[in-house]
Enzyme design. Structure first.
Site, PDB file in Angstrom:
ATOM      1  N   SER A 140       1.069  -1.305   0.111  1.00  0.00           N
ATOM      2  CA  SER A 140      -0.128   0.053   0.041  1.00  0.00           C
ATOM      3  C   SER A 140       1.277   1.238   0.070  1.00  0.00           C
ATOM      4  CB  SER A 140      -1.161  -0.084   1.030  1.00  0.00           C
ATOM      5  OG  SER A 140       0.356   0.001   2.537  1.00  0.00           O
ATOM      6  N   LYS A 158      13.069  -0.237  -0.618  1.00  0.00           N
ATOM      7  CA  LYS A 158      11.933   0.280  -0.412  1.00  0.00           C
ATOM      8  C   LYS A 158      11.398   1.710  -0.859  1.00  0.00           C
ATOM      9  CE  LYS A 158       9.071  -0.265   3.421  1.00  0.00           C
ATOM     10  NZ  LYS A 158       8.501  -0.356   4.721  1.00  0.00           N
ATOM     11  N   ASP A 290       1.920  -5.139  12.767  1.00  0.00           N
ATOM     12  CA  ASP A 290       1.414  -5.015  11.758  1.00  0.00           C
ATOM     13  C   ASP A 290       1.566  -6.932  11.302  1.00  0.00           C
ATOM     14  OD1 ASP A 290      -0.104  -5.540   9.192  1.00  0.00           O
ATOM     15  OD2 ASP A 290       0.979  -3.682   7.691  1.00  0.00           O
ATOM     16  N   ASN A 295       4.557  -9.741   5.697  1.00  0.00           N
ATOM     17  CA  ASN A 295       5.810  -9.405   6.577  1.00  0.00           C
ATOM     18  C   ASN A 295       6.818 -10.457   7.416  1.00  0.00           C
ATOM     19  OD1 ASN A 295       5.123  -6.258   5.670  1.00  0.00           O
ATOM     20  ND2 ASN A 295       4.182  -6.418   7.928  1.00  0.00           N
ATOM     21  N   ASP A 309       8.814  -5.083   7.687  1.00  0.00           N
ATOM     22  CA  ASP A 309       8.475  -3.822   8.150  1.00  0.00           C
ATOM     23  C   ASP A 309       7.785  -3.070   9.348  1.00  0.00           C
ATOM     24  OD1 ASP A 309       6.284  -1.711   7.618  1.00  0.00           O
ATOM     25  OD2 ASP A 309       4.602  -2.652   6.206  1.00  0.00           O
TER      26      ASP A 309
END
Length: 441
Positions: A140, A158, A290, A295, A309
């Site tokens: 996202s 990233k 998360d 992940n 993450d």
């Protein structure tokens, strides 16, 4: 990564007007899909409810595709719906939205090159001996690319989507309009707290400097671990919108659910994940909140799991640790009186809440805590505990069950535990939760 499907390419829409146009198209596509479903059911002599016409697999595909193109807050909302909507959304709808967890549309090479030039400057490609324009993951907030430095280090970059940080607040406002589409959100559910939660999470997750600090802090607190590995931050190639870390090979951890993986191996990994949650809360006092399956990367060569993450990392205060210990002891003992006291101290029950509501909260937490009361492996695949818990929670939330939401930090911790338990269910694992949590109570 073993997903060999070609990536779907689409430029990230930038600017409030362009993004609003996509939201408008989403509403139109959902309405058209619902109308077609309604006509089909009427032709079969059925009188469908609005939610039955809206929450169909075809509409889930349309919504997932549109949110994947938008990325940012819109896609985060779809991810939360797919995970937090268990027991509320039809399984097929939640499952199709689940494709948003680790496979968004990717930026075309031209847009990607623009971002890289903005962050690294003209001639950015000279930084690397090799750079792969094909992303290894897309989510996202950004997409991840593999690069090799001139001294041989292999990095994961990233790279944040352009305009995502600036569009968070307007996207959340647009999501509120999308949620008014009849039948999309279950009747009685106020989505405003979820939208506010998405807004806060997105602002935190788009701060890559803060994420780098959180990653390094988590890595230091975890220390050397037999099963888990945390990537290292590469400060030389990190910027405000690019987070560079050491590259970690592997597949998303739910690949361990594939046929042929021994039960004992799945149980070992699932037990380690549950133990990690216990350590995060009670020992590290730092939680990666998360629990997206993407992940966790499992490397079959080393039999280790890489943790990824850290944008939504949350510190846990000593006071909150004691609150959670008290809740855990009451769960273990199935003690309603102790649970009432603990739930009030933690903030699950507020002063002035009606007694019936308080009893409902206590009973729900005690139900969730049943595995802590029995010193034996809990069969995630064979138990109906989570269905009963979700059903009870849905009945209270959709009725007159709760007049306020739990404190925000508890919402994030709850999401982490639910996500890990969902992963254990996907792995069909058996874990002695009483033993794992009991050591800290």
């Amino acid at each position: 990564m073993t997903d060999k499907r070609p990536p779907r390419t689409a430029s990230v829409p930038q600017g409030r007007t362009r993004r609003l146009l996509h939201f408008g198209r989403a509403v139109g596509e959902l309405a058209a899909g619902a109308a077609a479903e309604g006509l089909s059911r009427l032709a079969r002599g059925q009188l469908p409810k609005p939610s039955a016409m809206m929450l169909t697999p075809a509409n889930a595909r349309r919504l997932a595709n549109r949110l994947s193109r938008l990325r940012g807050a819109a896609m985060k909302f779809g991810q939360l719906m797919s995970m937090d909507g268990h027991g509320v959304l039809p399984p097929e709808f939640a499952e199709l939205l689940g494709t948003l967890r680790d496979r968004a549309h990717v930026m075309p090479a031209s847009q990607l090159a623009e971002v890289l030039e903005q962050e690294y400057g003209v001639g950015w490609h000279r930084r690397f001996r090799q750079f792969s324009f094909e992303p290894i993951a897309a989510a996202s907030i950004g997409q991840v690319h593999r690069a090799t430095t001139h001294d041989g280090r292999v990095l994961a970059l990233k790279i944040q989507y352009p305009g995502v940080r600036e569009s968070i607040d307007s996207d959340v406002a647009n999501l509120a309009l999308l949620a008014k589409t009849p039948g999309l959100v279950p009747a009685g559910l106020d989505p405003a707290p979820l939208f506010e939660r998405v807004r806060r999470v997105l602002h935190q997750e788009t701060d890559y400097v803060a994420e780098a600090r959180a990653l390094e802090e988590y890595r230091e607190r975890l220390g050397d671990d037999e099963l888990f590995v945390v990537p290292e931050v590469d400060a030389e190639h990190s910027t405000g919108r690019i987070l560079a870390t050491s590259f970690q090979p592997g597949d998303t951890i739910d690949h361990l659910a594939a046929p042929g993986v021994p039960q004992a191996h799945r149980d070992r990994v699932a037990e380690a994940l549950c133990h990690l949650v216990v350590r995060e809360i009670f020992e590290l006092r730092l939680v990666q909140t998360d629990p997206n399956f993407a992940n966790y990367l499992y490397d079959p060569a080393t039999r280790r799991v890489a943790l990824l993450d850290f944008g939504a990392t949350q510190a846990v205060s000593l006071q909150r640790v004691e609150h959670l210990r008290a809740l855990g002891r009451a769960m273990r003992d199935q003690d309603a009186e102790a649970m009432t006291r603990a739930a009030r101290r933690a903030g699950f029950i507020a002063e002035g809440d009606p007694p019936e509501q308080a009893r409902g909260v206590v009973q729900l937490i005690l139900t969730i805590g049943e595995p802590l009361a029995h010193d034996r492996p809990f069969d995630f695949a064979g138990s109906d505990l989570f269905k009963r818990s979700f059903d009870a929670g849905r009945e209270q939330f959709f009725g007159d069950g709760f007049s306020h939401a739990p404190p925000p930090d508890l919402v994030f911790l709850q999401r982490k535990m639910v996500g890990v338990f969902m992963l254990c269910t996907r792995l069909k694992a058996r874990v002695n939760l009483a033993r794992l949590f009991g050591a800290q109570l």
